[in-house]
Design a protein around this motif. Sequence first.
Motif, PDB file in Angstrom:
ATOM      1  N   LEU A 155       0.827  -1.210   0.000  1.00  0.00           N
ATOM      2  CA  LEU A 155       0.000   0.000   0.000  1.00  0.00           C
ATOM      3  C   LEU A 155       0.861   1.259   0.000  1.00  0.00           C
ATOM      4  O   LEU A 155       0.566   2.223  -0.723  1.00  0.00           O
ATOM      5  CB  LEU A 155      -0.938  -0.006   1.211  1.00  0.00           C
ATOM      6  CG  LEU A 155      -2.040  -1.049   1.200  1.00  0.00           C
ATOM      7  CD1 LEU A 155      -2.706  -1.144   2.577  1.00  0.00           C
ATOM      8  CD2 LEU A 155      -3.075  -0.751   0.124  1.00  0.00           C
ATOM      9  N   LEU A 156       1.904   1.255   0.788  1.00  0.00           N
ATOM     10  CA  LEU A 156       2.800   2.415   0.812  1.00  0.00           C
ATOM     11  C   LEU A 156       3.558   2.557  -0.508  1.00  0.00           C
ATOM     12  O   LEU A 156       3.768   3.681  -0.991  1.00  0.00           O
ATOM     13  CB  LEU A 156       3.776   2.322   1.988  1.00  0.00           C
ATOM     14  CG  LEU A 156       3.144   2.495   3.372  1.00  0.00           C
ATOM     15  CD1 LEU A 156       4.169   2.190   4.466  1.00  0.00           C
ATOM     16  CD2 LEU A 156       2.554   3.886   3.544  1.00  0.00           C
ATOM     17  N   ALA A 157       3.951   1.445  -1.092  1.00  0.00           N
ATOM     18  CA  ALA A 157       4.616   1.508  -2.400  1.00  0.00           C
ATOM     19  C   ALA A 157       3.674   2.089  -3.442  1.00  0.00           C
ATOM     20  O   ALA A 157       4.075   2.918  -4.265  1.00  0.00           O
ATOM     21  CB  ALA A 157       5.098   0.116  -2.813  1.00  0.00           C
ATOM     22  N   TRP A 158       2.407   1.678  -3.375  1.00  0.00           N
ATOM     23  CA  TRP A 158       1.431   2.231  -4.314  1.00  0.00           C
ATOM     24  C   TRP A 158       1.205   3.716  -4.048  1.00  0.00           C
ATOM     25  O   TRP A 158       1.057   4.509  -4.981  1.00  0.00           O
ATOM     26  CB  TRP A 158       0.112   1.464  -4.259  1.00  0.00           C
ATOM     27  CG  TRP A 158      -0.809   1.957  -5.329  1.00  0.00           C
ATOM     28  CD1 TRP A 158      -1.946   2.683  -5.169  1.00  0.00           C
ATOM     29  CD2 TRP A 158      -0.641   1.802  -6.738  1.00  0.00           C
ATOM     30  NE1 TRP A 158      -2.496   2.993  -6.385  1.00  0.00           N
ATOM     31  CE2 TRP A 158      -1.708   2.456  -7.371  1.00  0.00           C
ATOM     32  CE3 TRP A 158       0.329   1.177  -7.523  1.00  0.00           C
ATOM     33  CZ2 TRP A 158      -1.845   2.504  -8.753  1.00  0.00           C
ATOM     34  CZ3 TRP A 158       0.188   1.219  -8.903  1.00  0.00           C
ATOM     35  CH2 TRP A 158      -0.885   1.862  -9.496  1.00  0.00           C
ATOM     36  N   ALA A 159       1.217   4.116  -2.780  1.00  0.00           N
ATOM     37  CA  ALA A 159       1.090   5.536  -2.453  1.00  0.00           C
ATOM     38  C   ALA A 159       2.244   6.327  -3.063  1.00  0.00           C
ATOM     39  O   ALA A 159       2.048   7.437  -3.568  1.00  0.00           O
ATOM     40  CB  ALA A 159       1.045   5.732  -0.940  1.00  0.00           C
ATOM     41  N   LEU A 160       3.440   5.744  -3.061  1.00  0.00           N
ATOM     42  CA  LEU A 160       4.587   6.403  -3.694  1.00  0.00           C
ATOM     43  C   LEU A 160       4.366   6.558  -5.200  1.00  0.00           C
ATOM     44  O   LEU A 160       4.659   7.602  -5.778  1.00  0.00           O
ATOM     45  CB  LEU A 160       5.872   5.614  -3.457  1.00  0.00           C
ATOM     46  CG  LEU A 160       6.554   5.815  -2.120  1.00  0.00           C
ATOM     47  CD1 LEU A 160       7.704   4.824  -1.952  1.00  0.00           C
ATOM     48  CD2 LEU A 160       7.072   7.242  -1.975  1.00  0.00           C
ATOM     49  N   VAL A 161       3.823   5.520  -5.832  1.00  0.00           N
ATOM     50  CA  VAL A 161       3.532   5.583  -7.262  1.00  0.00           C
ATOM     51  C   VAL A 161       2.513   6.691  -7.533  1.00  0.00           C
ATOM     52  O   VAL A 161       2.716   7.543  -8.405  1.00  0.00           O
ATOM     53  CB  VAL A 161       3.011   4.223  -7.789  1.00  0.00           C
ATOM     54  CG1 VAL A 161       2.470   4.346  -9.198  1.00  0.00           C
ATOM     55  CG2 VAL A 161       4.125   3.173  -7.723  1.00  0.00           C
ATOM     56  N   GLU A 162       1.446   6.666  -6.774  1.00  0.00           N
ATOM     57  CA  GLU A 162       0.387   7.684  -6.949  1.00  0.00           C
ATOM     58  C   GLU A 162       0.919   9.077  -6.662  1.00  0.00           C
ATOM     59  O   GLU A 162       0.573  10.038  -7.342  1.00  0.00           O
ATOM     60  CB  GLU A 162      -0.789   7.378  -6.033  1.00  0.00           C
ATOM     61  CG  GLU A 162      -1.610   6.180  -6.451  1.00  0.00           C
ATOM     62  CD  GLU A 162      -2.369   6.431  -7.736  1.00  0.00           C
ATOM     63  OE1 GLU A 162      -2.973   7.520  -7.893  1.00  0.00           O
ATOM     64  OE2 GLU A 162      -2.364   5.531  -8.604  1.00  0.00           O
ATOM     65  N   SER A 163       1.752   9.208  -5.656  1.00  0.00           N
ATOM     66  CA  SER A 163       2.314  10.492  -5.279  1.00  0.00           C
ATOM     67  C   SER A 163       3.206  11.046  -6.392  1.00  0.00           C
ATOM     68  O   SER A 163       3.164  12.221  -6.701  1.00  0.00           O
ATOM     69  CB  SER A 163       3.110  10.325  -3.989  1.00  0.00           C
ATOM     70  OG  SER A 163       3.715  11.529  -3.634  1.00  0.00           O
ATOM     71  N   GLY A 164       3.969  10.164  -7.009  1.00  0.00           N
ATOM     72  CA  GLY A 164       4.833  10.573  -8.110  1.00  0.00           C
ATOM     73  C   GLY A 164       4.066  11.041  -9.319  1.00  0.00           C
ATOM     74  O   GLY A 164       4.491  11.927 -10.040  1.00  0.00           O
ATOM     75  N   GLN A 165       2.887  10.446  -9.550  1.00  0.00           N
ATOM     76  CA  GLN A 165       2.054  10.849 -10.683  1.00  0.00           C
ATOM     77  C   GLN A 165       1.430  12.219 -10.461  1.00  0.00           C
ATOM     78  O   GLN A 165       1.130  12.928 -11.398  1.00  0.00           O
ATOM     79  CB  GLN A 165       0.953   9.811 -10.922  1.00  0.00           C
ATOM     80  CG  GLN A 165       1.498   8.489 -11.421  1.00  0.00           C
ATOM     81  CD  GLN A 165       0.416   7.438 -11.571  1.00  0.00           C
ATOM     82  OE1 GLN A 165      -0.753   7.697 -11.393  1.00  0.00           O
ATOM     83  NE2 GLN A 165       0.837   6.234 -11.884  1.00  0.00           N
TER      84      GLN A 165
END
Length: 167
Positions: A155-165
């Motif tokens: 979930l945190l890794a996905w948050a990083l992906v979303e945050s980068g977008q």
Amino acid sequence: MSDVLSEAVLIAATMTMGLMAGVFGIYSNAIMPGLRRTDDRTFVAAFQSIDRAILNPAFLATFLGALVFTALAALLHLGDDDRPVLPWIGAALVLYLLVFVITIGINVPSNNDIKAAGDVDRMTDPHGVRERFDEARWIRWNHVRTFACIVAFGLLAWALVESGQAL
């Protein structure tokens, strides 16, 4: 600066969560299966030794860091621009709070009980110590901790992906 800080904290949360998933995972996949194959005296002595060794500044910083960094990441992402990542961080925080409660409420008391049994060389009943430890219960709850940390890490890794977008 605020974006840099919120992203840095999210990275720290992700890293510490991944480390905790690894710690609990190694117990599930190697340490406890290896100890399961030993005699009672060896099990008690090895578990006592491992538990004493893991209580060190690096482990404690990681164990508490996963909680603190994830909570801080959630707080820093409360702004309107950051709301898309907040549910992912929030869900990871809830999962790690579960891990924290299981650790403090179940695993640590069992660890303390086996250590309180004293020096294995002076024990008259290492089998009884091992039975009271309740290996199956400890392992079952460790599997829950492992799974929860792995999901929280994702979930945190996905948050990083979303945050980068969003940047």
